[in-house]
Design a protein around this motif. Structure first.
Motif, mmCIF file in Angstrom:
data_model
loop_
_atom_site.group_PDB
_atom_site.id
_atom_site.type_symbol
_atom_site.label_atom_id
_atom_site.label_comp_id
_atom_site.label_asym_id
_atom_site.label_seq_id
_atom_site.Cartn_x
_atom_site.Cartn_y
_atom_site.Cartn_z
ATOM 1 N N GLY A 224 1.126 -1.294 -0.079
ATOM 2 C CA GLY A 224 -0.133 0.049 0.286
ATOM 3 C C GLY A 224 0.776 0.987 0.144
ATOM 4 O O GLY A 224 0.681 2.336 -0.676
ATOM 5 N N PHE A 225 2.243 1.369 0.417
ATOM 6 C CA PHE A 225 3.135 2.776 0.667
ATOM 7 C C PHE A 225 4.656 1.705 0.983
ATOM 8 O O PHE A 225 4.564 0.409 1.428
ATOM 9 C CB PHE A 225 2.583 3.357 2.396
ATOM 10 N N GLY A 226 5.244 3.157 0.803
ATOM 11 C CA GLY A 226 6.332 2.673 0.627
ATOM 12 C C GLY A 226 7.456 2.994 2.331
ATOM 13 O O GLY A 226 6.041 3.280 2.848
ATOM 14 N N PRO A 227 8.307 3.013 2.205
ATOM 15 C CA PRO A 227 8.405 2.943 3.701
ATOM 16 C C PRO A 227 7.970 4.065 4.398
ATOM 17 O O PRO A 227 8.440 5.420 3.144
ATOM 18 C CB PRO A 227 10.961 3.135 3.795
ATOM 19 N N ASN B 171 -9.640 2.078 -2.992
ATOM 20 C CA ASN B 171 -9.510 2.942 -2.925
ATOM 21 C C ASN B 171 -9.178 4.097 -1.877
ATOM 22 O O ASN B 171 -9.088 5.443 -1.540
ATOM 23 C CB ASN B 171 -11.543 2.935 -2.375
ATOM 24 N N VAL B 172 -8.367 3.504 -0.792
ATOM 25 C CA VAL B 172 -7.478 3.965 -0.035
ATOM 26 C C VAL B 172 -6.361 4.036 -0.708
ATOM 27 O O VAL B 172 -5.773 5.958 -0.071
ATOM 28 C CB VAL B 172 -6.647 2.866 1.196
ATOM 29 N N ALA B 173 -5.539 3.381 -1.867
ATOM 30 C CA ALA B 173 -5.081 4.138 -2.311
ATOM 31 C C ALA B 173 -4.740 5.419 -3.567
ATOM 32 O O ALA B 173 -4.213 6.632 -3.368
ATOM 33 C CB ALA B 173 -4.561 2.740 -3.193
ATOM 34 N N GLY C 266 -5.593 2.271 -8.440
ATOM 35 C CA GLY C 266 -4.578 1.809 -7.065
ATOM 36 C C GLY C 266 -4.420 0.545 -8.044
ATOM 37 O O GLY C 266 -3.072 0.232 -7.246
ATOM 38 N N ASP C 267 -5.030 -0.513 -7.721
ATOM 39 C CA ASP C 267 -4.696 -2.115 -8.033
ATOM 40 C C ASP C 267 -3.903 -2.351 -9.416
ATOM 41 O O ASP C 267 -2.910 -2.597 -9.271
ATOM 42 C CB ASP C 267 -5.973 -2.741 -7.919
ATOM 43 N N GLY D 206 1.819 5.099 -6.799
ATOM 44 C CA GLY D 206 1.386 3.981 -8.466
ATOM 45 C C GLY D 206 0.091 5.573 -8.695
ATOM 46 O O GLY D 206 0.179 5.785 -9.744
ATOM 47 N N VAL D 207 -0.731 5.498 -7.551
ATOM 48 C CA VAL D 207 -1.657 6.826 -7.508
ATOM 49 C C VAL D 207 -1.630 7.825 -8.150
ATOM 50 O O VAL D 207 -1.403 8.936 -9.013
ATOM 51 C CB VAL D 207 -2.796 6.291 -6.906
#
Ligand code: CAO
Length: 415
Positions: free
Chosen positions: A126-129, A140-142, A167-168, A202-203
């Motif tokens: 979902g997230f990077g560091p 949708n979170v992304a 996102g996906d 990505g988003v």
């Protein structure tokens, strides 16, 4: 005919949407994609949003074409050994588990490198560091965390997420590019590497123009192509721009004939500067072509609302397809708002393989989106998604297991 990724073997440890879109693309380019699923259950999407009882859902089938399925319990010690063998025999491991899941399974980057130094380990997270790196993330979170939601919708409404799965599926695309790039680098270095595509990143990559606008707003306090100009107010952050066109060519969605009953009787209309005089002619406002208040792009910006209202008076007299036909004669950029039903029935998309009919042993025929990327030397044939564990014996035999060993592993619950 050969395929671009012939000979590349992918250990596909993906589930839900983001990861499977990536490995499906690689399979369409010719890679042998072996999807590892949990015995008895499989990818959770097999049973999500089902339209036929006990049959793999369209959610699953439309994301897992051209793959083979093998079931392994990777928490069973013998199952782990099977996975180790697979790691030794594959070029790429793709996964999109929750952060840390692969490590908890015992397959750290170091362990995988020990087993196969050429292995490329590709992950969607979902997230990077950073502060959110341990979070589980869905589409949708992304979209919300990557800047898409805050910049989508209308000024007087809440943030809106898009129907496009940026996102996906968007992150799956990013990951696929990372994988083929790493495969290319491996031809020089002989080494594998880690590939990470974070959904937020990505988003944000797809929302790049909005970060551009943030800096324009910081500097000048306004953005003249946004609907907030000249009447509305700008705050500190890039506002939602409704249906305004992203670049310097103002556009808007306009009603067409039938809009009262058809929710998609609309057209996207761009008032591209080079064809302004033609637009004026088509809508019967010839005087605007020379009127100093309308003749130049800069002069038009404060009047965009009125201009689109006038154009809409014209588009409302035509269906979206009639308008499209007339406007295209004059090279005026525009696009009909197509419903999913219209897209599904569009013959030209069937012809190019962008929409494909696939047959499935338990589901029967269904439509899917084929490979959107066309290679002239590597054609895509879309084949159905595998049933759960359909290829366990086949793959185990290829890995060198005898029928007796396969049967023992099955009895032990490892496969
Ligand atoms: N055998 C045994 N165990 C297996 C297995 C197998 N073949 N395959 C998976 N598992 C286990 C994993 O090891 C994990 O166990 P632990 O929790 O004990 O480590 C467990 O199954 C569940 O994995 P998960 O946490 O990834 O699954 P979830 O349903 O709880 O979460 C999701 C789903 C998507 C939120 C999460 O995977 C995630 O955040 N992924 C990264 C971001 C992503 O890709 N999101 C897009 C999803 S599409 O909208």
């Amino acid at each position: 005919m050969s395929k671009a990724l012939d000979g590349v073997r992918i250990l596909d440890f993906t589930h839900v949407q983001s990861g499977p879109t990536c490995t499906q693309l690689l399979a369409w380019f010719g890679a042998d994609v072996i999807k590892v699923e949990r015995a008895g259950a499989g990818d959770i999407t097999r049973e999500q949003l089902r339209d036929i009882p006990d049959v793999d859902s369209l959610y699953f089938t439309m994301l897992n074409h051209n793959k083979r399925s093998i079931t392994i319990d990777t928490k069973n010690p013998e199952g782990k050994q099977v996975l180790e063998t697979l790691i030794q025999k594959c070029d790429v491991l793709v996964e999109n588990f929750a952060p840390g899941a692969l490590d908890r399974m015992g397959f750290t980057w170091e362990r995988i490198q020990e087993l196969n130094p050429r292995m490329i380990v590709a992950s969607v997270k979902g997230f990077g560091p950073g502060p959110y790196e341990d979070c589980k993330v869905y589409e949708n979170v992304a979209q919300c965390a990557g800047g898409a939601a805050s910049t989508t919708g209308f000024d007087d409404g809440p943030p809106v997420v898009s129907g496009a799965q940026i996102g996906d599926s968007g992150t799956g695309l990013h990951l696929a590019l990372g994988i083929v790039t790493a495969l290319y680098q491996r031809t020089q270095t002989g080494r594998g590497q880690k590939v990470l595509a974070a959904m937020q990143d990505g988003v944000l990559n797809l929302c790049r123009v909005k970060l551009r606008d943030q800096q324009r707003l910081d500097r000048t306090g306004t953005m003249k192509e946004y609907p907030q100009y000249p009447n509305g107010k700008f705050g500190e952050a890039v506002p939602r721009a409704g249906n305004a066109s992203g670049g310097g060519q103002p556009g808007w969605i306009l009603k067409c004939k039938g809009w009262e009953t058809d929710p998609n009787a609309y057209i996207y209309f761009i008032t591209q500067a080079p064809v302004w005089a033609k637009i004026c002619n088509v809508i019967g406002k010839e005087e605007w072509a020379t009127d100093p208040d309308y003749a130049t792009p800069a002069a038009r910006l404060p009047h965009l609302k009125d201009i689109f209202a006038e154009i809409e008076r014209w588009t409302m007299t035509k269906t979206k397809f009639e308008a499209m036909q007339i406007l295209n004669k004059y090279d005026i950029p525009c696009g009909p708002i197509l419903s999913m039903k219209e897209i599904a029935e569009e013959p030209s998309l069937r012809k190019t393989g962008t929409i494909v009919e696939v047959d499935h042993p338990t589901r029967g025929k269904y439509l899917t989106v084929g490979n959107p990327i066309k290679l002239s030397d590597s054609p895509t044939e879309v084949t159905r998604s595998p049933l759960l564990g359909e290829h366990t014996d086949e793959v185990m035999t290829e890995l060198g297991y005898s029928p007796e060993q396969i049967s023992a592993l099955r009895t032990a619950g490892a496969i």
